[in-house]
Design an enzyme around this catalytic site. Structure first.
Site, PDB file in Angstrom:
ATOM      1  N   TYR A 164     -19.732 -11.159  15.665  1.00 52.91           N
ATOM      2  CA  TYR A 164     -18.364 -11.993  15.492  1.00 52.91           C
ATOM      3  C   TYR A 164     -19.251 -12.627  14.181  1.00 52.91           C
ATOM      4  O   TYR A 164     -17.752 -13.045  13.430  1.00 52.91           O
ATOM      5  CB  TYR A 164     -18.296 -13.117  16.735  1.00 52.91           C
ATOM      6  CG  TYR A 164     -16.732 -13.816  16.462  1.00 52.91           C
ATOM      7  CD1 TYR A 164     -15.513 -13.081  16.945  1.00 52.91           C
ATOM      8  CD2 TYR A 164     -16.874 -15.159  14.953  1.00 52.91           C
ATOM      9  CE1 TYR A 164     -14.241 -13.462  16.092  1.00 52.91           C
ATOM     10  CE2 TYR A 164     -15.690 -15.681  15.713  1.00 52.91           C
ATOM     11  CZ  TYR A 164     -14.657 -15.271  15.657  1.00 52.91           C
ATOM     12  OH  TYR A 164     -13.021 -15.494  15.359  1.00 52.91           O
ATOM     13  N   PHE A 186       7.198  -6.351  -6.214  1.00 52.29           N
ATOM     14  CA  PHE A 186       6.903  -5.348  -5.285  1.00 52.29           C
ATOM     15  C   PHE A 186       6.725  -5.911  -3.598  1.00 52.29           C
ATOM     16  O   PHE A 186       7.135  -7.147  -3.465  1.00 52.29           O
ATOM     17  CB  PHE A 186       4.803  -5.116  -4.934  1.00 52.29           C
ATOM     18  CG  PHE A 186       4.764  -3.658  -3.818  1.00 52.29           C
ATOM     19  CD1 PHE A 186       5.206  -2.963  -4.147  1.00 52.29           C
ATOM     20  CD2 PHE A 186       4.113  -3.892  -2.009  1.00 52.29           C
ATOM     21  CE1 PHE A 186       5.458  -1.544  -2.842  1.00 52.29           C
ATOM     22  CE2 PHE A 186       4.019  -3.528  -1.514  1.00 52.29           C
ATOM     23  CZ  PHE A 186       4.391  -1.860  -1.599  1.00 52.29           C
ATOM     24  N   THR A 187       7.544  -4.772  -3.217  1.00 53.77           N
ATOM     25  CA  THR A 187       8.264  -5.226  -1.577  1.00 53.77           C
ATOM     26  C   THR A 187       7.579  -7.034  -0.525  1.00 53.77           C
ATOM     27  O   THR A 187       7.833  -7.581  -0.525  1.00 53.77           O
ATOM     28  CB  THR A 187       8.610  -4.170  -0.712  1.00 53.77           C
ATOM     29  OG1 THR A 187       7.488  -3.683  -0.119  1.00 53.77           O
ATOM     30  CG2 THR A 187       9.417  -4.284  -1.217  1.00 53.77           C
ATOM     31  N   ASP A 223      -2.981  -7.879  -8.274  1.00 47.36           N
ATOM     32  CA  ASP A 223      -2.667  -7.152  -7.619  1.00 47.36           C
ATOM     33  C   ASP A 223      -3.526  -5.563  -7.938  1.00 47.36           C
ATOM     34  O   ASP A 223      -3.278  -4.320  -8.707  1.00 47.36           O
ATOM     35  CB  ASP A 223      -1.258  -6.263  -7.293  1.00 47.36           C
ATOM     36  CG  ASP A 223      -1.436  -5.956  -5.638  1.00 47.36           C
ATOM     37  OD1 ASP A 223      -1.986  -4.507  -5.608  1.00 47.36           O
ATOM     38  OD2 ASP A 223       0.822  -5.504  -5.577  1.00 47.36           O
ATOM     39  N   LYS A 280      -5.663   2.130   0.135  1.00 45.75           N
ATOM     40  CA  LYS A 280      -4.993   2.656  -1.269  1.00 45.75           C
ATOM     41  C   LYS A 280      -6.505   3.643  -2.223  1.00 45.75           C
ATOM     42  O   LYS A 280      -6.947   4.045  -1.712  1.00 45.75           O
ATOM     43  CB  LYS A 280      -3.755   2.414  -1.873  1.00 45.75           C
ATOM     44  CG  LYS A 280      -2.771   2.412  -1.807  1.00 45.75           C
ATOM     45  CD  LYS A 280      -2.537   0.923  -0.551  1.00 45.75           C
ATOM     46  CE  LYS A 280      -1.044   0.271  -0.484  1.00 45.75           C
ATOM     47  NZ  LYS A 280      -0.670  -0.315   0.615  1.00 45.75           N
ATOM     48  N   ARG A 288      13.590   4.451  -2.607  1.00 45.93           N
ATOM     49  CA  ARG A 288      12.390   3.298  -3.598  1.00 45.93           C
ATOM     50  C   ARG A 288      13.420   2.947  -4.095  1.00 45.93           C
ATOM     51  O   ARG A 288      13.347   3.220  -5.473  1.00 45.93           O
ATOM     52  CB  ARG A 288      10.941   3.290  -3.868  1.00 45.93           C
ATOM     53  CG  ARG A 288       9.824   3.919  -2.640  1.00 45.93           C
ATOM     54  CD  ARG A 288       9.514   2.893  -3.190  1.00 45.93           C
ATOM     55  NE  ARG A 288       9.289   1.774  -1.797  1.00 45.93           N
ATOM     56  CZ  ARG A 288       8.499   0.900  -0.781  1.00 45.93           C
ATOM     57  NH1 ARG A 288       7.341   0.406  -1.013  1.00 45.93           N
ATOM     58  NH2 ARG A 288       9.721   0.386  -0.183  1.00 45.93           N
ATOM     59  N   PHE A 306      13.896  -1.492   4.460  1.00 45.13           N
ATOM     60  CA  PHE A 306      13.569  -0.627   4.086  1.00 45.13           C
ATOM     61  C   PHE A 306      12.873  -0.057   6.029  1.00 45.13           C
ATOM     62  O   PHE A 306      13.379   1.089   5.788  1.00 45.13           O
ATOM     63  CB  PHE A 306      13.147  -0.534   2.954  1.00 45.13           C
ATOM     64  CG  PHE A 306      12.014  -0.912   2.613  1.00 45.13           C
ATOM     65  CD1 PHE A 306      11.941  -1.933   2.247  1.00 45.13           C
ATOM     66  CD2 PHE A 306      10.379  -0.286   3.341  1.00 45.13           C
ATOM     67  CE1 PHE A 306      10.805  -2.800   2.016  1.00 45.13           C
ATOM     68  CE2 PHE A 306       9.342  -1.190   3.304  1.00 45.13           C
ATOM     69  CZ  PHE A 306       9.224  -2.088   2.330  1.00 45.13           C
TER      70      PHE A 306
HETATM   71  N1  PM9 Z   1       1.999  -0.503  -0.266  1.00 45.94           N
HETATM   72  C1  PM9 Z   1       3.415   2.059   0.064  1.00 45.94           C
HETATM   73  O1  PM9 Z   1       3.675   2.619   0.661  1.00 45.94           O
HETATM   74  C2  PM9 Z   1       2.383   0.660   2.215  1.00 45.94           C
HETATM   75  C3  PM9 Z   1       3.662  -0.601   2.695  1.00 45.94           C
HETATM   76  S1  PM9 Z   1       5.181  -0.363   2.154  1.00 45.94           S
HETATM   77  C4  PM9 Z   1       5.779   0.593   1.498  1.00 45.94           C
HETATM   78  O2  PM9 Z   1       3.495   1.617  -1.227  1.00 45.94           O
HETATM   79  C5  PM9 Z   1       1.252  -3.110  -3.859  1.00 45.94           C
HETATM   80  C6  PM9 Z   1       0.970  -2.454  -4.637  1.00 45.94           C
HETATM   81  C7  PM9 Z   1       1.214  -2.483  -2.850  1.00 45.94           C
HETATM   82  C8  PM9 Z   1       1.363  -2.503  -1.247  1.00 45.94           C
HETATM   83  C9  PM9 Z   1       1.611  -1.684  -0.135  1.00 45.94           C
HETATM   84  C10 PM9 Z   1       0.676  -3.932  -0.809  1.00 45.94           C
HETATM   85  C11 PM9 Z   1       0.691  -4.164   0.507  1.00 45.94           C
HETATM   86  C12 PM9 Z   1       0.979  -4.491  -1.938  1.00 45.94           C
HETATM   87  N2  PM9 Z   1       0.546  -4.506  -3.346  1.00 45.94           N
HETATM   88  O3  PM9 Z   1       0.469  -2.546   3.232  1.00 45.94           O
HETATM   89  O4  PM9 Z   1      -0.064  -5.020   3.510  1.00 45.94           O
HETATM   90  O5  PM9 Z   1       1.691  -0.750  -2.535  1.00 45.94           O
HETATM   91  O6  PM9 Z   1      -1.890  -3.173   3.171  1.00 45.94           O
HETATM   92  O7  PM9 Z   1      -0.309  -4.289   1.030  1.00 45.94           O
HETATM   93  C13 PM9 Z   1       2.829   0.687  -0.167  1.00 45.94           C
HETATM   94  P1  PM9 Z   1      -0.689  -3.363   2.704  1.00 45.94           P
END
Ligand code: PM9
Length: 460
Positions: free
Chosen positions: A75, A127-128, A218, A261, A385, A452
């Protein structure tokens, strides 16, 4: 056969395979209707080539899988955490690390820690999830990316750059004490995976720090950004990706990271900072929202896989094959006259739905329709997008109408072969030839947040 471009090959070979299901058009038509014309609502087993996202869809190496067996699932104080911390310090250079279950966990905590209601948060395009967390913390996002980024055809080598005048104008207008921080997103996702130059982040850092404003990177695709700097920016041709990434991150004070990523894993993220006080606040918060500060919502094995993925992703030969694979698809489509965001970005090829379906008005969601049509025609899944992703203004409730109305064909890392991309290109080109028959959509269900993901549509 004459090669028009110098060939390249992946610096790895395939050890395990996963069968794909081939379906017919009638079946896919039914699946798409049931999914409300939203590719997020399809079952993945009904997808042939899945280019929805590069997030968590990576293939791990044998070295990473071996590391999974070394998961220390204690843990507290897992040895995998310390290894991850060591690697974040080595490759990115930040002092303190808080792991999170994925990127938005990091965004949530950093936004809550640094934004007070009424503050502004400039960034190089929204970014979303990032913007939503800034808004939920009481902040207002301000787009300070260069104008070229909003033009899909403009051939600028660093379309992710911050416009320093826009940033300075905001500081002058609202006062530096009202600017929570500036976010610099590497290889800007919503702009088409477009990189930021070293000169630009350095200048942003100087301007921000002169005004007492922090810079948050980011870092989700910062390694891919480093490759573009190596290829395109004067003075970096003979530097390694590792050297470039360290310098790039050195101009920021903190980073949020979705390890799903760049870091070649299926789950994981972190927030990393240099400032002890911010770290202390994050360490307090992580135990409320994610888990103890030495695991942050991750299993020990996940942290190990992420630490090892970092070592693999920073290799120049790996990254050359990654970026060139994306360019391979982009170049075929571009040569065939299909409108795409140019230059081709780091993680995806973005179809320009405004030019592809120029007879469908933005209010009828042309990119959403194009993503649905591509799936029905071929079983290839992409992602909208455009206006659907952009959502609504939090004050007025009006729909944002972004200049870029795109369908993203995102390439998972180390997953598909060149033949999969040939099949994808063939189907996109066929669809383009028949584009005039396409119809728009109307939205019949709209969720409150990040619409979306779960919105539903019907054909006009
Ligand atoms: N990006 C993508 O598919 C996954 C979900 S949104 C459709 O591009 C950036 C630049 C991203 C991102 C996620 C996140 C969030 C932050 N910054 O999905 O929570 O491209 O791990 O990261 C997606 P998490």
């Amino acid at each position: 056969m004459e090669f028009t471009r110098k060939p390249w090959a992946e610096p790895y070979k395939i050890k395990v395979v996963e069968p794909l299901k081939v379906t017919d058009r009638e079946y896919r038509e039914k699946c798409m209707q049931e999914a409300g014309y939203n590719t997020f609502l399809l079952r993945s087993e009904d997808v042939y080539i899945d280019l929805l996202t590069d997030s968590g869809t990576n293939a791990m190496s044998d070295y990473q899988w071996a590391g999974m067996m070394l998961g220390d699932e204690a843990y507290a104080g897992s040895k995998n955490f310390y290894y991850l911390e060591e690697n974040v310090q080595k490759y990115y250079g930040y002092k303190y690390l808080v792991p999170t279950h994925q990127g938005r966990g990091a965004e949530h905590m950093l936004s809550q820690a640094l934004i007070k209601p009424g503050m502004y948060v400039p960034g190089n395009m929204y970014f979303t999830t990032t913007r939503l967390h800034q808004e939920l913390a009481g902040g207002t996002f301000v787009d300070v990316i260069i104008d070229e980024a909003h033009d899909s055809a403009c051939d600028h080598p660093f379309k992710g750059n911050v416009d320093l005048n826009k940033f300075e104008n905001l500081i002058n207008k609202v006062g530096a004490d009202k600017v929570a921080y500036i976010t610099v997103g590497a290889t800007v996702n919503m702009a088409g995976g477009q990189p930021v130059s070293m000169a630009n982040i350095k200048a942003v850092s100087e301007l921000a720090h002169k005004n007492g404003i922090k810079v948050v990177l980011d870092a989700t695709r910062a390694m891919e950004n480093a490759y573009f700097i190596q290829q395109r920016e004067e003075g970096y041709q003979n530097k390694t990706m590792q050297e470039i990434l360290r310098e790039f991150a050195s101009y920021s004070d903190a980073a949020t990271m979705s390890g799903k990523k760049d870091l070649l894993v299926n789950i994981g993220g972190f927030v990393a900072v240099n400032d002890w006080d911010v770290f202390e606040e994050l360490r307090n918060m992580v135990v409320v929202y994610e888990g103890l500060h030495t695991y942050g919502g991750l299993a020990g094995r996940d942290m190990e896989a992420m630490a090892r993925g970092m070592e693999e992703a920073i290799q120049d030969d790996y990254m050359a094959s990654r970026i060139n694979q994306v360019a391979y698809l982009g170049n075929i489509l571009n040569d065939a006259g299909v409108p795409i965001v140019w230059p081709v970005g780091g993680h995806a090829v973005f179809l320009d739905a405004k030019r592809f379906y120029d007879h469908i008005p933005q209010e009828q969601y042309p990119a959403q329709a194009l993503a649905a049509d591509l799936y029905i025609a071929s079983g290839v899944r992409g992602m909208e997008r455009g206006i659907v992703s952009a959502g609504r203004n939090k004050e007025t409730g009006e729909e944002y109408k972004p200049k870029l109305e795109l369908v993203r064909l995102t390439i998972p890392r180390r997953v598909y072969t060149q033949s999969h991309l040939d099949v994808t290109a063939y189907n996109v080109i066929e669809l383009f030839k028949n584009r005039h028959q396409a119809k728009g959509l109307k939205m019949v269900y709209e969720p409150k947040y990040l619409r979306f993901f779960q919105a539903r549509f019907e054909r006009m």
